[in-house]
Structures are given as structure tokens and as C-alpha cells.
Design a protein around this motif. Sequence first.
Motif, PDB file in Angstrom:
ATOM      1  N   VAL A   1      38.639  39.192  40.587  1.00  0.00           N
ATOM      2  CA  VAL A   1      37.846  38.646  39.699  1.00  0.00           C
ATOM      3  C   VAL A   1      37.090  37.331  39.584  1.00  0.00           C
ATOM      4  O   VAL A   1      35.987  36.937  38.856  1.00  0.00           O
ATOM      5  CB  VAL A   1      37.888  38.861  38.047  1.00  0.00           C
ATOM      6  N   GLY A   2      38.244  36.375  40.260  1.00  0.00           N
ATOM      7  CA  GLY A   2      37.813  35.176  40.148  1.00  0.00           C
ATOM      8  C   GLY A   2      38.884  33.928  39.611  1.00  0.00           C
ATOM      9  O   GLY A   2      37.862  33.465  39.107  1.00  0.00           O
TER      10      GLY A   2
ATOM     11  N   SER B   1      41.672  32.359  40.728  1.00  0.00           N
ATOM     12  CA  SER B   1      41.743  31.336  40.515  1.00  0.00           C
ATOM     13  C   SER B   1      40.785  30.335  40.936  1.00  0.00           C
ATOM     14  O   SER B   1      40.823  28.995  40.673  1.00  0.00           O
ATOM     15  CB  SER B   1      42.155  31.564  42.452  1.00  0.00           C
ATOM     16  N   SER B   2      39.781  30.775  41.440  1.00  0.00           N
ATOM     17  CA  SER B   2      38.158  30.367  41.499  1.00  0.00           C
ATOM     18  C   SER B   2      38.254  29.702  39.440  1.00  0.00           C
ATOM     19  O   SER B   2      37.696  27.895  39.729  1.00  0.00           O
ATOM     20  CB  SER B   2      36.962  31.020  41.984  1.00  0.00           C
TER      21      SER B   2
ATOM     22  N   VAL C   1      42.344  30.660  46.140  1.00  0.00           N
ATOM     23  CA  VAL C   1      40.881  31.165  46.254  1.00  0.00           C
ATOM     24  C   VAL C   1      41.074  32.132  47.301  1.00  0.00           C
ATOM     25  O   VAL C   1      41.231  31.605  48.996  1.00  0.00           O
ATOM     26  CB  VAL C   1      39.682  30.536  46.582  1.00  0.00           C
ATOM     27  N   SER C   2      41.154  33.875  47.320  1.00  0.00           N
ATOM     28  CA  SER C   2      41.179  34.573  48.594  1.00  0.00           C
ATOM     29  C   SER C   2      40.231  35.701  48.320  1.00  0.00           C
ATOM     30  O   SER C   2      39.129  35.637  47.796  1.00  0.00           O
ATOM     31  CB  SER C   2      42.706  35.590  48.121  1.00  0.00           C
TER      32      SER C   2
ATOM     33  N   PRO D   1      41.646  40.879  48.013  1.00  0.00           N
ATOM     34  CA  PRO D   1      41.967  41.126  47.007  1.00  0.00           C
ATOM     35  C   PRO D   1      43.521  41.454  46.499  1.00  0.00           C
ATOM     36  O   PRO D   1      44.134  41.503  47.626  1.00  0.00           O
ATOM     37  CB  PRO D   1      41.012  42.240  46.592  1.00  0.00           C
TER      38      PRO D   1
ATOM     39  N   LYS E   1      46.089  39.281  45.908  1.00  0.00           N
ATOM     40  CA  LYS E   1      47.179  37.787  46.537  1.00  0.00           C
ATOM     41  C   LYS E   1      47.565  37.609  45.690  1.00  0.00           C
ATOM     42  O   LYS E   1      49.166  37.104  45.937  1.00  0.00           O
ATOM     43  CB  LYS E   1      45.948  37.187  46.772  1.00  0.00           C
TER      44      LYS E   1
ATOM     45  N   LYS F   1      31.055  34.959  37.460  1.00  0.00           N
ATOM     46  CA  LYS F   1      30.157  35.250  38.892  1.00  0.00           C
ATOM     47  C   LYS F   1      28.922  35.017  37.608  1.00  0.00           C
ATOM     48  O   LYS F   1      28.609  35.970  38.363  1.00  0.00           O
ATOM     49  CB  LYS F   1      30.583  35.931  39.132  1.00  0.00           C
TER      50      LYS F   1
ATOM     51  N   SER G   1      30.864  30.572  35.246  1.00  0.00           N
ATOM     52  CA  SER G   1      30.823  30.566  36.752  1.00  0.00           C
ATOM     53  C   SER G   1      31.247  29.320  37.150  1.00  0.00           C
ATOM     54  O   SER G   1      30.933  28.623  36.644  1.00  0.00           O
ATOM     55  CB  SER G   1      29.143  30.441  37.550  1.00  0.00           C
ATOM     56  N   SER G   2      32.141  29.579  38.276  1.00  0.00           N
ATOM     57  CA  SER G   2      33.393  28.612  38.878  1.00  0.00           C
ATOM     58  C   SER G   2      31.760  28.149  39.970  1.00  0.00           C
ATOM     59  O   SER G   2      32.158  26.806  40.360  1.00  0.00           O
ATOM     60  CB  SER G   2      33.979  29.452  39.380  1.00  0.00           C
TER      61      SER G   2
HETATM   62  N1  LIG Z   1      29.199  33.139  43.384  1.00  0.00           N
HETATM   63  C1  LIG Z   1      30.858  33.281  42.110  1.00  0.00           C
HETATM   64  N2  LIG Z   1      31.497  33.604  42.899  1.00  0.00           N
HETATM   65  C2  LIG Z   1      33.103  33.401  42.849  1.00  0.00           C
HETATM   66  C3  LIG Z   1      32.974  33.291  41.134  1.00  0.00           C
HETATM   67  N3  LIG Z   1      33.968  33.408  40.950  1.00  0.00           N
HETATM   68  C4  LIG Z   1      34.564  34.235  41.966  1.00  0.00           C
HETATM   69  N4  LIG Z   1      33.999  33.628  43.348  1.00  0.00           N
HETATM   70  C5  LIG Z   1      34.101  34.502  44.959  1.00  0.00           C
HETATM   71  O1  LIG Z   1      35.567  35.430  44.461  1.00  0.00           O
HETATM   72  C6  LIG Z   1      36.048  35.716  45.815  1.00  0.00           C
HETATM   73  C7  LIG Z   1      37.624  36.321  44.347  1.00  0.00           C
HETATM   74  O2  LIG Z   1      37.610  34.461  44.151  1.00  0.00           O
HETATM   75  P1  LIG Z   1      39.596  34.258  43.372  1.00  0.00           P
HETATM   76  O3  LIG Z   1      39.510  33.329  43.029  1.00  0.00           O
HETATM   77  O4  LIG Z   1      39.875  34.550  44.475  1.00  0.00           O
HETATM   78  O5  LIG Z   1      39.507  35.752  42.705  1.00  0.00           O
HETATM   79  P2  LIG Z   1      40.817  36.107  42.194  1.00  0.00           P
HETATM   80  O6  LIG Z   1      40.560  37.300  40.697  1.00  0.00           O
HETATM   81  O7  LIG Z   1      42.167  34.401  42.172  1.00  0.00           O
HETATM   82  O8  LIG Z   1      41.735  37.440  43.335  1.00  0.00           O
HETATM   83  P3  LIG Z   1      43.335  37.703  43.060  1.00  0.00           P
HETATM   84  O9  LIG Z   1      44.249  36.838  43.901  1.00  0.00           O
HETATM   85  O10 LIG Z   1      43.339  38.587  44.656  1.00  0.00           O
HETATM   86  O11 LIG Z   1      43.435  38.345  42.465  1.00  0.00           O
HETATM   87  C8  LIG Z   1      36.249  35.099  45.935  1.00  0.00           C
HETATM   88  O12 LIG Z   1      35.499  35.232  47.447  1.00  0.00           O
HETATM   89  C9  LIG Z   1      35.179  33.275  45.460  1.00  0.00           C
HETATM   90  O13 LIG Z   1      34.879  32.779  46.041  1.00  0.00           O
HETATM   91  C10 LIG Z   1      31.700  32.588  40.675  1.00  0.00           C
HETATM   92  O14 LIG Z   1      31.228  32.232  39.388  1.00  0.00           O
HETATM   93  N5  LIG Z   1      30.502  32.975  41.025  1.00  0.00           N
END
Ligand SMILES: Nc1nc2c(ncn2[C@@H]2O[C@H](COP(=O)(O)OP(=O)(O)OP(=O)(O)O)[C@@H](O)[C@H]2O)c(=O)[nH]1
Length: 218
Positions: free
Chosen positions: A39-40, A42-43, A57-58, A61, A63, A159, A189-190
Motif C-alpha cells: 500500500v506504500g 515504507s514509502s 521500499v519494495s 509485496p 516484504k 498514492k 502522496s509519498s
Molecule cells: N505513485 C506513487 N507510488 C507509490 C507511492 N507510495 C508507494 N508507491 C509505490 O508502491 C510500491 C510499494 O511501496 P512500499 O512503500 O514498498 O509499500 P509497503 O506497503 O511498504 O510494502 P510491503 O513492504 O510489501 O508491506 C512501490 O513501488 C512504491 O514506489 C505514492 O505515493 N505514489
Amino acid sequence: MERRDIALINPKYLTSAVEAKQYPCEERPEIAFLGRSNVGKSSLINSLCNQRGLAKVSGAPGKTRTINFFTGELRERVDGESTRHPVYLVDLPGYGFAKTGGKNRDLWSRFIGDYIQSSKRLVLLCLLVDLRHPGLYLDGEAYAWLRNNDIPLQIVCTKSDKLNQSEKQKNLNEINRLFPTEYAALAYSSLKGQGKNRLIERFYDVVRGRFVDYEHTV
Ligand SMILES: Nc1nc2c(ncn2[C@@H]2O[C@H](COP(=O)(O)OP(=O)(O)OP(=O)(O)O)[C@@H](O)[C@H]2O)c(=O)[nH]1
């Protein structure tokens, strides 16, 4: 004129835990992040802290399988005077990745449930949902489960840069309707930084309300 200037500063990765005895012992209020895998989270943590590589950031899914603790300070500057509050940011494992069915899902709920119930310092739980997909079944399940706990909940809709203005508003309204909480859902939005200041403001106000003892002026 008085100007509010808030930031999350000095972020550092501290430790990862798989059980309660590994949680850090310093008394700091905790702000935790929870959401469907990918869902984003880490970002978002990286964007809040202005540090790209802080949380991983992965593209793959699922991780994050441990509870990851970061330290940081919420700093507010008003007219040159600065106030700081130390906090923990807590990255919780994502739910809903392919292998999490049946037994794995129960283990996940117990793992997160133990954390939520045993942490006396948790002041805010941020439930992350993808703004493009309001009302996903797994998000609804997590929301219903979290509402049974006494922890203040902030829905953060990730996102947001992937939608236009009218889609954003429509989906935000829908998420607020489906998942009502004490604080209105926030579009984030990250990539673009949208929602960042408002979210840090929320942290500051929640921490300040509950943990005034930690305050010190520099
Ligand atoms: N366009 C856009 N992409 C994003 C945003 N936030 C995250 N992403 C993308 O979404 C994907 C997953 O982001 P992560 O931050 O790794 O997500 P996570 O929830 O930490 O994932 P897990 O470690 O699997 O739980 C990556 O490819 C990021 O670049 C955002 O605000 N905008």
C-alpha cells in the motif's frame, strides 16, 4: 504573525522485533503504520522523514515481516521558538499478501494484536489504504478489527498522485463514509508530498495531548 512550522526530524532505524520482549524500552509515544501489503507504508515513512532509504521500499509485496521501530522527534517552531517531542514510528507487517491465508492470517492477527494490546505507548494507529481502491474487503476487515481496540485511528489514503482532483475527492468521501474515525481520512502522496504537513501536525497534536511530560523547549 504566528506561523506553524512542523517537521519530523532526526529519524533513525532502531530495531526490528518479532515478539514483545524485543520491543524497545525507552518511554516514547508510538505512532504505528498498518496496511495491506504494497500500500506504500515504507514509502510513507521515508517521505515523512525526508529519508529515502530509511524504510525499505519494495516492488515485491509482503516484504515487511517484522515490527520495525524508528526513532525521531516531532519539532514545532513558532516564531523562532522550537518545541520537540521524541517518538517511535512503528512499521507493522502488511496484511493480505498472497501467502497470508488461513493459518498465516491468524498468525498475523495474533502478532499485530499482541503488539497493539501490549503497547502502552501507542497513541495513534495509521491505517493506510490505497486512495484508488476505497472499501477493499481486507481493509474493511482490518478497520473493523482495529475499531475494537481503544487506539485512535487515522486513515491515510496513499498514492493520491495517481488520481485527478475529482476522483481524489470522490474516493476520499467514500473512504470517510465506509471507515469513519475520530479524524477525517487524509489523502497522501509519498511521491509529491501531498498530505505530509497535515499528517505530521496530527502526530504532533496527538502526542502533545497524551504525553505532555516529554515536552522540552530548545
Ligand atoms: N505513485 C506513487 N507510488 C507509490 C507511492 N507510495 C508507494 N508507491 C509505490 O508502491 C510500491 C510499494 O511501496 P512500499 O512503500 O514498498 O509499500 P509497503 O506497503 O511498504 O510494502 P510491503 O513492504 O510489501 O508491506 C512501490 O513501488 C512504491 O514506489 C505514492 O505515493 N505514489
